[in-house]
Design a protein around this motif. Structure first.
Motif, PDB file in Angstrom:
ATOM      1  N   LEU A  37      -2.504  -8.826   8.202  1.00 35.62           N
ATOM      2  CA  LEU A  37      -1.235  -8.573   7.546  1.00 35.62           C
ATOM      3  C   LEU A  37      -1.052  -7.074   7.320  1.00 35.62           C
ATOM      4  O   LEU A  37      -1.974  -6.288   7.497  1.00 35.62           O
ATOM      5  CB  LEU A  37      -1.180  -9.297   6.189  1.00 35.62           C
ATOM      6  N   SER A  65      -5.722  -6.870   3.466  1.00 39.90           N
ATOM      7  CA  SER A  65      -4.547  -7.174   4.294  1.00 39.90           C
ATOM      8  C   SER A  65      -4.879  -7.049   5.772  1.00 39.90           C
ATOM      9  O   SER A  65      -4.515  -7.914   6.582  1.00 39.90           O
ATOM     10  CB  SER A  65      -3.384  -6.236   3.939  1.00 39.90           C
ATOM     11  N   GLN A 122       3.264  -4.392   3.638  1.00 37.07           N
ATOM     12  CA  GLN A 122       4.637  -4.850   3.430  1.00 37.07           C
ATOM     13  C   GLN A 122       4.698  -6.370   3.302  1.00 37.07           C
ATOM     14  O   GLN A 122       5.686  -6.910   2.803  1.00 37.07           O
ATOM     15  CB  GLN A 122       5.530  -4.381   4.586  1.00 37.07           C
ATOM     16  N   ASP A 123       3.657  -7.056   3.734  1.00 33.70           N
ATOM     17  CA  ASP A 123       3.596  -8.514   3.604  1.00 33.70           C
ATOM     18  C   ASP A 123       3.094  -8.938   2.222  1.00 33.70           C
ATOM     19  O   ASP A 123       2.976 -10.131   1.946  1.00 33.70           O
ATOM     20  CB  ASP A 123       2.654  -9.111   4.656  1.00 33.70           C
ATOM     21  N   CYS A 124       2.779  -7.963   1.371  1.00 31.86           N
ATOM     22  CA  CYS A 124       2.147  -8.261   0.085  1.00 31.86           C
ATOM     23  C   CYS A 124       3.111  -8.061  -1.087  1.00 31.86           C
ATOM     24  O   CYS A 124       3.992  -7.206  -1.050  1.00 31.86           O
ATOM     25  CB  CYS A 124       0.947  -7.343  -0.149  1.00 31.86           C
ATOM     26  N   ALA A 159       6.859 -12.943   1.048  1.00 36.35           N
ATOM     27  CA  ALA A 159       5.517 -12.366   0.999  1.00 36.35           C
ATOM     28  C   ALA A 159       4.490 -13.387   1.472  1.00 36.35           C
ATOM     29  O   ALA A 159       4.645 -14.590   1.261  1.00 36.35           O
ATOM     30  CB  ALA A 159       5.192 -11.914  -0.420  1.00 36.35           C
ATOM     31  N   ARG A 160       3.438 -12.903   2.113  1.00 36.93           N
ATOM     32  CA  ARG A 160       2.393 -13.789   2.621  1.00 36.93           C
ATOM     33  C   ARG A 160       1.075 -13.642   1.854  1.00 36.93           C
ATOM     34  O   ARG A 160       0.181 -14.452   1.995  1.00 36.93           O
ATOM     35  CB  ARG A 160       2.182 -13.512   4.112  1.00 36.93           C
TER      36      ARG A 160
END
Length: 272
Positions: free
Chosen positions: A202, A197, A205-207, A2-3
């Motif tokens: 982002l 996001s 799905q990056d969270c 995750a970013r």
């Protein structure tokens, strides 16, 4: 990996005494060192959250008022949404069959009509408190959200009343068992996190996100990895039954989960 990591505060990051534990603080700093962007997604006011972040010496984006405001690390407003003035006027100036106290939030702070010292316990570490005012004389414009606090069964009956009058002109949600909130249409932590996001380049799905109450539902259900607290409202667990449930906030379960995620990402996780 995750970013972007989003955290509810009360019942999630904060322990029952409304304090951020040392293990949790240390883990959040580890995330920051791994270049994972942090955001606190809370029903609390931005003025309070800025104060808390200053005490913690931590950089993070802020989603406050249950998604009504988004602020950058530098404090700039990235997004804002207020209640329709007609809706605010109806809620403030109608007579409701309820024993719940009523609380109004706008950019100046937290406004209410009577002294309720018990409610200040949740804000003891920040010093944030309400301002007493005559709510019936309060202008209906620039109202961020309206909150009713009281017995859960009473609030459930009130929700039916509010829904009958307001219909689809507002979003109603429980931010805690004893707290029912009236928010702008389409306003929730999930929609706010989507805005943030996109701002960061982002996708959802990056969270990853953590929460415990019904006001976390949209956020937890829309991210790549949603995690529910063991002390979460039963309704949340039921509606998002496919998501993992970790330990209790009193045991700093978020720190426990993230430490495993950082150090042993390929091994199955077991709650503490």
């Amino acid at each position: 990996m995750a970013r972007l990591a989003a955290f509810d505060m009360d019942g999630t990051l904060l322990m029952p005494d409304h304090r951020l534990g040392d293990k949790t603080l240390s883990t959040l700093k580890r995330l920051h060192e791994r270049d994972i962007t942090l955001t606190f997604a809370t029903g609390r006011h931005v003025l309070e959250m800025r104060h808390l972040l200053g005490k913690l010496s931590m950089d993070a984006f802020l989603i406050t008022g249950n998604g009504t405001r988004i602020h950058s690390v530098e404090g700039d407003v990235l997004h804002r949404q207020d209640l329709d003035p007609e809706v605010a006027d109806l809620v403030l100036h109608s007579t409701w069959d309820t024993q719940a106290s009523i609380h109004v939030f706008n950019d100046t702070g937290w406004l209410t009509g009577e002294e309720i010292p018990e409610l200040l316990k949740a804000h003891v570490y920040s010093g944030f408190r309400y301002q007493l005012t005559d709510l019936r004389r309060l202008p209906a414009h620039s109202v961020t959200k309206i909150c009713f606090c009281g017995d859960h069964d009473d609030l459930c009956r009130l929700r039916i009343q509010l829904n009958d009058v307001l219909g689809d002109r507002a979003h109603l949600t429980f931010s805690a068992v004893e707290c029912l909130e009236v928010l702008p249409v389409g306003c929730n932590k999930g929609s706010a996190l989507a805005v943030l996001s996109d701002h960061l380049g982002l996708t959802m799905q990056d969270c990853m996100a953590f929460g415990d109450a019904m006001n976390d539902r949209e956020m937890l259900g829309s991210v790549g990895r949603g995690v529910i607290m063991g002390n979460a409202m039963p309704q949340l667990k039921a509606e998002l039954s496919h998501l993992p449930v970790i330990g209790h906030c009193r045991n700093e379960a978020v720190s426990h989960f993230l430490t495993h995620w950082l150090d042993k990402p390929n091994l199955p996780y077991s709650p503490e």
